[in-house]
Design an enzyme around this catalytic site. Structure first.
Site, PDB file in Angstrom:
ATOM      1  N   LYS A  31     -36.086  39.128 -63.620  1.00  0.00           N
ATOM      2  CA  LYS A  31     -35.995  40.034 -62.463  1.00  0.00           C
ATOM      3  C   LYS A  31     -37.296  40.021 -61.668  1.00  0.00           C
ATOM      4  O   LYS A  31     -37.281  39.983 -60.436  1.00  0.00           O
ATOM      5  CB  LYS A  31     -35.768  41.478 -62.940  1.00  0.00           C
ATOM      6  N   ASP A  87     -31.437  48.300 -61.462  1.00  0.00           N
ATOM      7  CA  ASP A  87     -30.532  48.398 -62.598  1.00  0.00           C
ATOM      8  C   ASP A  87     -29.302  47.575 -62.246  1.00  0.00           C
ATOM      9  O   ASP A  87     -28.717  47.747 -61.173  1.00  0.00           O
ATOM     10  CB  ASP A  87     -30.154  49.839 -62.921  1.00  0.00           C
ATOM     11  N   SER A  88     -28.970  46.657 -63.125  1.00  0.00           N
ATOM     12  CA  SER A  88     -27.935  45.694 -62.772  1.00  0.00           C
ATOM     13  C   SER A  88     -27.055  45.411 -63.967  1.00  0.00           C
ATOM     14  O   SER A  88     -27.339  45.833 -65.088  1.00  0.00           O
ATOM     15  CB  SER A  88     -28.588  44.405 -62.247  1.00  0.00           C
ATOM     16  N   ASP A 174     -26.470  34.199 -66.123  1.00  0.00           N
ATOM     17  CA  ASP A 174     -26.369  33.160 -65.082  1.00  0.00           C
ATOM     18  C   ASP A 174     -25.676  31.873 -65.559  1.00  0.00           C
ATOM     19  O   ASP A 174     -24.915  31.271 -64.792  1.00  0.00           O
ATOM     20  CB  ASP A 174     -27.764  32.810 -64.523  1.00  0.00           C
ATOM     21  N   LYS A 194     -29.421  31.056 -55.362  1.00  0.00           N
ATOM     22  CA  LYS A 194     -29.228  32.409 -55.910  1.00  0.00           C
ATOM     23  C   LYS A 194     -29.821  33.470 -54.988  1.00  0.00           C
ATOM     24  O   LYS A 194     -29.223  34.513 -54.760  1.00  0.00           O
ATOM     25  CB  LYS A 194     -29.839  32.509 -57.323  1.00  0.00           C
ATOM     26  N   HIS A 199     -26.367  39.410 -56.011  1.00  0.00           N
ATOM     27  CA  HIS A 199     -26.297  40.866 -55.954  1.00  0.00           C
ATOM     28  C   HIS A 199     -27.666  41.456 -55.635  1.00  0.00           C
ATOM     29  O   HIS A 199     -27.806  42.365 -54.831  1.00  0.00           O
ATOM     30  CB  HIS A 199     -25.770  41.394 -57.300  1.00  0.00           C
TER      31      HIS A 199
HETATM   32  P1  ITT Z   1     -35.479  46.429 -66.974  1.00  0.00           P
HETATM   33  O1  ITT Z   1     -34.620  47.649 -67.255  1.00  0.00           O
HETATM   34  O2  ITT Z   1     -36.813  46.484 -67.627  1.00  0.00           O
HETATM   35  O3  ITT Z   1     -35.561  46.099 -65.513  1.00  0.00           O
HETATM   36  P2  ITT Z   1     -33.287  44.993 -68.281  1.00  0.00           P
HETATM   37  O4  ITT Z   1     -33.020  43.548 -68.530  1.00  0.00           O
HETATM   38  O5  ITT Z   1     -33.129  45.938 -69.443  1.00  0.00           O
HETATM   39  O6  ITT Z   1     -34.754  45.127 -67.652  1.00  0.00           O
HETATM   40  P3  ITT Z   1     -31.010  46.233 -66.979  1.00  0.00           P
HETATM   41  O7  ITT Z   1     -30.941  47.390 -67.900  1.00  0.00           O
HETATM   42  O8  ITT Z   1     -30.809  46.465 -65.500  1.00  0.00           O
HETATM   43  O9  ITT Z   1     -32.397  45.460 -67.077  1.00  0.00           O
HETATM   44  O10 ITT Z   1     -29.965  45.166 -67.504  1.00  0.00           O
HETATM   45  C1  ITT Z   1     -29.436  44.209 -66.676  1.00  0.00           C
HETATM   46  C2  ITT Z   1     -28.840  43.096 -67.501  1.00  0.00           C
HETATM   47  O11 ITT Z   1     -27.757  42.527 -66.743  1.00  0.00           O
HETATM   48  C3  ITT Z   1     -29.862  41.980 -67.721  1.00  0.00           C
HETATM   49  O12 ITT Z   1     -30.529  42.120 -68.925  1.00  0.00           O
HETATM   50  C4  ITT Z   1     -28.986  40.740 -67.659  1.00  0.00           C
HETATM   51  O13 ITT Z   1     -28.469  40.506 -68.938  1.00  0.00           O
HETATM   52  C5  ITT Z   1     -27.858  41.140 -66.711  1.00  0.00           C
HETATM   53  N1  ITT Z   1     -28.193  40.689 -65.353  1.00  0.00           N
HETATM   54  C6  ITT Z   1     -28.629  41.442 -64.312  1.00  0.00           C
HETATM   55  N2  ITT Z   1     -28.895  40.680 -63.249  1.00  0.00           N
HETATM   56  C7  ITT Z   1     -28.638  39.415 -63.620  1.00  0.00           C
HETATM   57  C8  ITT Z   1     -28.752  38.184 -62.955  1.00  0.00           C
HETATM   58  O14 ITT Z   1     -29.232  38.090 -61.732  1.00  0.00           O
HETATM   59  N3  ITT Z   1     -28.409  37.082 -63.630  1.00  0.00           N
HETATM   60  C9  ITT Z   1     -27.965  37.148 -64.895  1.00  0.00           C
HETATM   61  N4  ITT Z   1     -27.855  38.271 -65.601  1.00  0.00           N
HETATM   62  C10 ITT Z   1     -28.188  39.403 -64.968  1.00  0.00           C
END
Ligand code: ITT
Length: 219
Positions: A31, A87-88, A174, A194, A199
């Site tokens: 990220k 948050d994703s 991904d 990308k 998103h």
């Molecule tokens: P932070 O909270 O520290 O930012 P995190 O990885 O725990 O890190 P999230 O709780 O938002 O973040 O979880 C998002 C998950 O969704 C992430 O770990 C990936 O597995 C997936 N994800 C989100 N965006 C993605 C992307 O662009 N490509 C692939 N997987 C993605």
């Protein structure tokens, strides 16, 4: 003011010019890289938490927006700085929209990115039809200022889950996500593509006016 190098703030005819700065409230290196590349064209510098005192993050819940705001707020309050959080998650039709905001924890705490991908492919074994493998990435970004200022934006990227992993760029899901209108996985398409369609790119495009309002840092 001055002595900060060519990109630091400076006085120009008595007006402070330069770049504002924002701390990336994330521990996910994938990220962080994308934050940097997506904001490269804006007059704002994206800094990591690496050299900062540790920030205590609240437990994550099941709503993207609340999670993103909580992460950004924790950093803004701890550092007295502007903070940007994301948050994703991945929503899979055949799984009723799961894992969604729980994507980082999918399959339990013992798994890494590739373990979660294997787990997802296993869960979809009984859904070979392209239609049932429909999915979307969702991203909510929150910008929080030191005075409690707040802006939020959301982006989505539609696609489907492939039968097996393809490519080694990107992070997370991904390698098994094929964006709509493309042949390869997101991990095969690479960062340039990308950053046009993701998103996260869409959420950041919507947040750009708020990011441009971050004042120039004076120290
Ligand atoms: P932070 O909270 O520290 O930012 P995190 O990885 O725990 O890190 P999230 O709780 O938002 O973040 O979880 C998002 C998950 O969704 C992430 O770990 C990936 O597995 C997936 N994800 C989100 N965006 C993605 C992307 O662009 N490509 C692939 N997987 C993605």
């Amino acid at each position: 003011i001055g002595g900060n190098g060519p990109e630091g703030p400076r006085l120009d005819d008595g007006v402070l010019v330069g770049r504002g700065r924002v701390f990336a409230a994330t521990s996910n290196p994938g990220k962080f890289e994308e934050f940097r590349s997506l904001l490269a064209g804006l007059s704002v510098e994206v800094l990591s938490l690496a050299d900062q005192p540790p920030v205590v993050f609240p437990e994550e819940g099941t709503e993207y927006e609340a999670n993103a705001v909580a992460k950004a707020r924790a950093v803004a309050e701890a550092l007295g700085e502007w903070a940007l959080a994301d948050d994703s998650g991945l929503e899979v039709d055949a799984l009723g929209g799961a894992p969604g905001p729980l994507s980082a924890r999918y399959g339990g705490p013992g798994l890494d990115d590739s373990g979660r991908v294997v787990r997802l492919l296993g869960a979809l074994e009984d859904f070979p039809q392209a239609q049932a493998r429909g999915a979307r990435f969702v991203c909510v970004v929150a910008l929080v200022g030191p005075g409690g200022e707040q802006a939020i934006a959301r982006g989505e990227c539609a696609g489907r889950i492939l039968a097996s992993v393809r490519g080694d760029e990107g992070f997370g899901y991904d390698p098994v996500f094929q964006p709509q209108g493309f042949e390869g996985s997101m991990a095969e398409l690479g960062p340039e593509v990308k950053d046009q369609i993701s998103h996260r790119a869409r959420a950041f495009a919507e947040l750009a006016p708020a990011l441009a309002e971050i004042p120039v840092a004076s120290d």
